[in-house]
Design a protein around this motif. Structure first.
Motif, PDB file in Angstrom:
ATOM      1  N   VAL A 172       0.851  -1.188   0.000  1.00  0.00           N
ATOM      2  CA  VAL A 172       0.000   0.000   0.000  1.00  0.00           C
ATOM      3  C   VAL A 172       0.885   1.236   0.000  1.00  0.00           C
ATOM      4  O   VAL A 172       1.769   1.374   0.865  1.00  0.00           O
ATOM      5  CB  VAL A 172      -0.917   0.019   1.245  1.00  0.00           C
ATOM      6  CG1 VAL A 172      -1.901   1.169   1.154  1.00  0.00           C
ATOM      7  CG2 VAL A 172      -1.632  -1.307   1.411  1.00  0.00           C
ATOM      8  N   LEU A 173       0.659   2.132  -0.941  1.00  0.00           N
ATOM      9  CA  LEU A 173       1.477   3.339  -1.076  1.00  0.00           C
ATOM     10  C   LEU A 173       0.766   4.552  -0.494  1.00  0.00           C
ATOM     11  O   LEU A 173      -0.433   4.728  -0.696  1.00  0.00           O
ATOM     12  CB  LEU A 173       1.787   3.599  -2.556  1.00  0.00           C
ATOM     13  CG  LEU A 173       2.396   2.432  -3.341  1.00  0.00           C
ATOM     14  CD1 LEU A 173       2.672   2.863  -4.784  1.00  0.00           C
ATOM     15  CD2 LEU A 173       3.660   1.909  -2.674  1.00  0.00           C
ATOM     16  N   GLN A 174       1.525   5.359   0.228  1.00  0.00           N
ATOM     17  CA  GLN A 174       1.009   6.635   0.736  1.00  0.00           C
ATOM     18  C   GLN A 174       2.013   7.727   0.366  1.00  0.00           C
ATOM     19  O   GLN A 174       2.958   7.996   1.099  1.00  0.00           O
ATOM     20  CB  GLN A 174       0.805   6.586   2.253  1.00  0.00           C
ATOM     21  CG  GLN A 174       0.209   7.891   2.813  1.00  0.00           C
ATOM     22  CD  GLN A 174      -0.329   7.728   4.232  1.00  0.00           C
ATOM     23  OE1 GLN A 174      -1.286   6.985   4.434  1.00  0.00           O
ATOM     24  NE2 GLN A 174       0.270   8.412   5.191  1.00  0.00           N
ATOM     25  N   PRO A 175       1.816   8.402  -0.776  1.00  0.00           N
ATOM     26  CA  PRO A 175       2.813   9.374  -1.260  1.00  0.00           C
ATOM     27  C   PRO A 175       2.831  10.686  -0.490  1.00  0.00           C
ATOM     28  O   PRO A 175       3.817  11.421  -0.544  1.00  0.00           O
ATOM     29  CB  PRO A 175       2.401   9.593  -2.719  1.00  0.00           C
ATOM     30  CG  PRO A 175       0.954   9.220  -2.774  1.00  0.00           C
ATOM     31  CD  PRO A 175       0.764   8.135  -1.762  1.00  0.00           C
ATOM     32  N   ILE A 191      -0.952  -0.903  -4.527  1.00  0.00           N
ATOM     33  CA  ILE A 191      -2.166  -0.088  -4.492  1.00  0.00           C
ATOM     34  C   ILE A 191      -1.797   1.358  -4.168  1.00  0.00           C
ATOM     35  O   ILE A 191      -1.139   1.639  -3.154  1.00  0.00           O
ATOM     36  CB  ILE A 191      -3.162  -0.650  -3.460  1.00  0.00           C
ATOM     37  CG1 ILE A 191      -3.506  -2.093  -3.843  1.00  0.00           C
ATOM     38  CG2 ILE A 191      -4.415   0.210  -3.390  1.00  0.00           C
ATOM     39  CD1 ILE A 191      -4.264  -2.849  -2.783  1.00  0.00           C
ATOM     40  N   ALA A 192      -2.250   2.272  -5.015  1.00  0.00           N
ATOM     41  CA  ALA A 192      -1.956   3.702  -4.875  1.00  0.00           C
ATOM     42  C   ALA A 192      -3.266   4.471  -4.713  1.00  0.00           C
ATOM     43  O   ALA A 192      -4.337   3.976  -5.078  1.00  0.00           O
ATOM     44  CB  ALA A 192      -1.185   4.198  -6.093  1.00  0.00           C
ATOM     45  N   ARG A 244      -6.491  -0.034   2.373  1.00  0.00           N
ATOM     46  CA  ARG A 244      -6.823   1.383   2.198  1.00  0.00           C
ATOM     47  C   ARG A 244      -5.559   2.184   1.868  1.00  0.00           C
ATOM     48  O   ARG A 244      -4.615   2.220   2.655  1.00  0.00           O
ATOM     49  CB  ARG A 244      -7.460   1.908   3.490  1.00  0.00           C
ATOM     50  CG  ARG A 244      -8.081   3.277   3.398  1.00  0.00           C
ATOM     51  CD  ARG A 244      -8.778   3.608   4.713  1.00  0.00           C
ATOM     52  NE  ARG A 244      -9.662   4.739   4.585  1.00  0.00           N
ATOM     53  CZ  ARG A 244      -9.291   6.013   4.745  1.00  0.00           C
ATOM     54  NH1 ARG A 244      -8.030   6.296   5.039  1.00  0.00           N
ATOM     55  NH2 ARG A 244     -10.166   6.992   4.605  1.00  0.00           N
ATOM     56  N   SER A 245      -5.567   2.817   0.695  1.00  0.00           N
ATOM     57  CA  SER A 245      -4.456   3.666   0.291  1.00  0.00           C
ATOM     58  C   SER A 245      -4.913   5.119   0.255  1.00  0.00           C
ATOM     59  O   SER A 245      -5.810   5.472  -0.514  1.00  0.00           O
ATOM     60  CB  SER A 245      -3.946   3.253  -1.098  1.00  0.00           C
ATOM     61  OG  SER A 245      -2.942   4.153  -1.545  1.00  0.00           O
ATOM     62  N   ALA A 246      -4.303   5.943   1.098  1.00  0.00           N
ATOM     63  CA  ALA A 246      -4.654   7.364   1.177  1.00  0.00           C
ATOM     64  C   ALA A 246      -3.469   8.196   0.718  1.00  0.00           C
ATOM     65  O   ALA A 246      -2.329   7.929   1.123  1.00  0.00           O
ATOM     66  CB  ALA A 246      -5.034   7.736   2.611  1.00  0.00           C
TER      67      ALA A 246
END
Length: 532
Positions: free
Chosen positions: A223-226, A262-263, A458-460
């Protein structure tokens, strides 16, 4: 007396606000409506004008609304929040007014049954009409105490709404009997009865939590959180740069066993033409990202447009730029597999004001462009009707829920009915700042996990990225304003819960019963003597 009534009304608003996630204690929901119901009884007994109950109920519900969703003011359309809050409070107050009218004509039992049915009908309406805002549906109030409502897999969140109202009415009835007879034994019996009414469902839930075993094979997800600022950075960075940035985040966590990367929502914010997506630099960047991980597929959010000149293609959601130029604007999720194949899903449940103009054909001739400016809507979003499920080549199904859609229980169940083995929520919660907004939004995903018995990933962009198991338990997370990636194993589930199969059957039954009560009160019982 009116000062006392005002204080009781404020008490209801305060209790409901103090019960709400994520800071509140939901036990207060079971007594929250009692003060307002008591005020209504006093007004009815003294034969005051019915406008008084409307005003006092509005006061209660305005306090509740503004105390729980005040953080929406931080949105670019924040000045609309006061208007929306007032409207929602007015609608809730109208429910109490209708109850007051019915209560003057029939028994306590019938009138309170009508109130419960009416309230659930209102919550059901909030799931379906264009002014949809089910954030304050009462069943959501247990989102931070997920161990209390494991039986949502059978009832959905409307089971929580019913629980809250049955407890409030039972306690209210005991209070009225005590005031009438001044017998403390009534209070003791009321405490015992309502203690069991609250404790038994919690006990059943705790048992379900203990006995439930997560189903399905395990897969590894990243899971990515940029953490890209939605106000100052997001829409200034080209999609190629975003792909490079996401690739670096992926490399910090992914392995050869990773199946899904997932982004977040609209992480690729530069508008991409739908017709050219398969050959776009965005897709090329994503393919380069996943080629290092031979088992991985990519799921993320993207802003898309479709421009055209053919007037026969215009729908009610099309934006007319000028007489011969039209735009369909999409908030979309996309899926890219190792073999280069791709799929798209376009967000269906839109945010009022920010993404669509409610009842545009009806209201725009009356309000003109002022309403468009008030809502901040630049382009109306275009939606799709069916719940798309993204499948890997070996048939693992991921449900791509986009942001606001995650607060709609039956809607989310549609992904499961269409074959989703787990759920993803891609969102961008940075609009609200570090407030209760992103915390409440995360907590509602726990309800969806229990209702569907699906893991939720969940990706935020900015918010809280998280992994939630099939019990609704948060097993890992990245905090607000943290940049990074999570790697976690989740379980896939192929069975359907009772709630997924039958949806919101509780409010449908309630609406039917409410109509029967109205017919009985205003036809059959007309002219009869009232007997409590």
């Amino acid at each position: 007396m009116q000062i006392r009534n005002i204080l009781w009304s404020l008490c209801t608003g305060g209790l409901l606000a103090l019960a709400w996630p994520t800071y509140g204690f939901p036990l207060l929901l079971f007594i929250g409506f009692v003060p307002l119901l008591y005020v209504e009884t006093r007004i009815r007994e003294h034969k005051y004008h019915k406008s008084l109950i409307f005003g006092l109920a509005f006061l209660s519900f305005f306090v509740w609304n503004i105390s729980t969703v005040w953080w929406l003011i931080k949105l670019p359309i924040g000045y609309v929040v006061w208007f929306a809050t007032v409207v929602n409070a007015i609608l809730m107050a109208l429910l109490l007014l209708l109850y007051h009218i019915v209560a003057r004509k029939t028994t306590f039992s019938l009138s309170t049954l009508f109130l419960v049915c009416l309230w659930m009908g209102f919550e059901y309406l909030h799931l379906h009409w264009e002014f949809s805002f089910p954030w304050l549906n009462l069943g959501n109030g247990f989102a931070s105490f997920i161990s209390w409502v494991q039986w949502y897999e059978y009832t959905g969140a409307f089971g929580g709404t019913l629980w809250v109202w049955v407890a409030n009415i039972s306690i209210f009835k005991g209070v009225l009997l005590y005031f009438e007879h001044k017998d403390k034994r009534i209070l003791y019996r009321m405490a015992l009865r309502n203690g069991l009414l609250i404790a038994i469902p919690i006990g059943i839930s705790l048992l379900l939590l203990e006995l439930y075993q997560e189903n399905g094979d395990e897969v590894e997800v990243v899971v990515l959180q940029p953490n890209i600022d939605p106000y100052s950075e997001k829409y200034d960075l080209p999609n190629e740069r975003i792909a490079e940035f996401l690739s670096a985040l992926t490399d910090s966590a992914a392995t050869a066993n990773t199946r899904f990367i997932i982004a977040p929502e609209t992480v690729f914010a530069s508008n991409t033409q739908i017709r050219s997506f398969s050959h776009s630099s965005t897709k090329r960047g994503v393919l380069q990202l996943i080629e290092k991980y031979p088992n991985a597929s990519f799921l993320g959010g993207i802003s898309m447009i479709d421009t055209f000149r053919d007037s026969e293609r215009i729908t009610k959601q099309t934006n007319v730029i000028r007489d011969d130029f039209y735009v369909d604007d999409y908030n979309s999720a996309f899926f890219v597999r190792q073999d280069g194949s791709d799929e798209l899903y376009h967000k269906t449940k839109l945010v009022v004001g920010a993404e669509h103009f409610p009842y545009k054909n009806l209201l725009k001739p009356i309000l003109g462009d002022a309403m468009l400016d008030l809502g901040g809507t630049v382009l109306q979003k275009t939606t799709q009707e069916n719940r798309e499920v993204f499948y890997t080549n070996d048939s693992i199904g991921a449900g791509p829920i986009i942001c606001y859609e995650s607060i709609y229980g039956e809607f989310v169940g549609g992904y499961v009915r269409n074959g989703a083995d787990f759920l993803t929520v891609i969102t961008n919660d940075g609009w609200w700042g570090n407030t209760q907004g992103h915390k409440q939004h995360l907590s509602f995903s726990k309800l969806r996990a229990v209702e569907t018995r699906r893991s939720v990933v969940r990706s935020a962009n900015t918010g809280i990225s998280a992994v939630i198991n099939q019990k609704g338990v948060l097993v890992d997370q990245l905090g607000y304003e943290k940049k990074g990636a999570l790697r976690r194993n989740i379980r896939l589930n192929t069975t359907m819960t009772f709630y997924v199969r039958y949806g919101n059957y509780i409010p449908r039954i309630a609406i039917f019963l409410g109509i029967l009560v109205l017919l009985y009160v205003f036809t059959i019982r007309r002219g009869q003597v009232r007997i409590d």
